[in-house]
Design a protein around this motif. Sequence first.
Motif, short mmCIF file in Angstrom:
data_model
loop_
_atom_site.label_atom_id
_atom_site.label_comp_id
_atom_site.label_asym_id
_atom_site.label_seq_id
_atom_site.Cartn_x
_atom_site.Cartn_y
_atom_site.Cartn_z
N GLU A 27 46.91 -18.55 -83.00
CA GLU A 27 47.02 -17.64 -84.14
C GLU A 27 47.55 -18.38 -85.37
O GLU A 27 47.06 -18.18 -86.48
N THR A 28 48.56 -19.24 -85.15
CA THR A 28 49.10 -20.03 -86.27
C THR A 28 48.03 -20.95 -86.86
O THR A 28 47.90 -21.07 -88.08
N ILE A 67 44.12 -20.08 -94.77
CA ILE A 67 44.78 -20.47 -96.02
C ILE A 67 44.09 -21.68 -96.64
O ILE A 67 43.82 -21.72 -97.84
N ASP A 68 43.80 -22.68 -95.81
CA ASP A 68 43.12 -23.89 -96.30
C ASP A 68 41.75 -23.55 -96.88
O ASP A 68 41.35 -24.11 -97.92
N ARG A 69 41.05 -22.64 -96.23
CA ARG A 69 39.71 -22.27 -96.70
C ARG A 69 39.81 -21.58 -98.06
O ARG A 69 39.01 -21.85 -98.98
N ARG A 70 40.80 -20.69 -98.21
CA ARG A 70 40.94 -19.98 -99.48
C ARG A 70 41.39 -20.91 -100.60
O ARG A 70 40.99 -20.74 -101.75
N ASP A 100 53.94 -20.52 -77.25
CA ASP A 100 52.89 -20.49 -76.24
C ASP A 100 51.51 -20.63 -76.88
O ASP A 100 51.36 -20.60 -78.11
N ALA A 101 50.48 -20.78 -76.02
CA ALA A 101 49.13 -21.07 -76.50
C ALA A 101 48.58 -20.00 -77.44
O ALA A 101 48.00 -20.34 -78.48
#
Length: 239
Positions: A8-9, A16-19, A2-3
């Motif tokens: 949240e995903t 994660i990408d930012r870190r 669901d939305a």
Amino acid sequence: MDAPHRRETRRLQENIDRRMADQHMVLLLARDGFAGRRYERFAEELARYGISVFRAWMHSGFLFQLLAAHGFDLHPDEHEIEELARDGDVREELATMTVARALPRFRQRALVEGGWNRDGGASVATYFIGACVYEFPNEYRRHRSHQERWRRAVHQAGATAENPTVNNVASEVLGRLRVLDDLTNICDPRMRTAVALTLDDYTQEEIKEILGASSVRAVEGLLYRWRTAARREEGERHG
């Protein structure tokens, strides 16, 4: 899915990408020993971000709630809360000084000593804001102390109206207010920090250490450029 779960995903993946990107950046900075022009650009961007966040948090009053949650209850009274909500110059000075004090400690502990790592859950920017949160209480206590000295100076000037030094006291107070007002117009965060620290009677050697500048002459250069620009603007106002 669901939305809400999709959002949240996506948020977790973005974190994660930012870190991961932050880790790559830290490795690049480490090659230069966390010094030099690349590090200075990084520190300037981090300073701008920190100042922006703290100005907003002081304006809303959220900062005191956050500090209390971390065990730093400064017990601000209504006048202090109202001052921060109303006076952008005070917010600017407090944010600038907090960030200036946090930067060298952040560099040493988070970067040089490896206190920050991508698996810790926080981005570099978030980690830095945390460092600023721990610096703010002491800076705010200094602000309170300065304000109290100002009030005593003004009160003393009023109580000794026959004393020829009254005008000097008034001029000093008004001059400081003018410089505080001008701080918001200084775009370079390093220059703004150098001016604010000078205003708080720090020596140029101390300012050099706080800024991580290469020499006292570099600090003198920042202040010289500020004075030159300030005199030019003053001339244009009266020209």
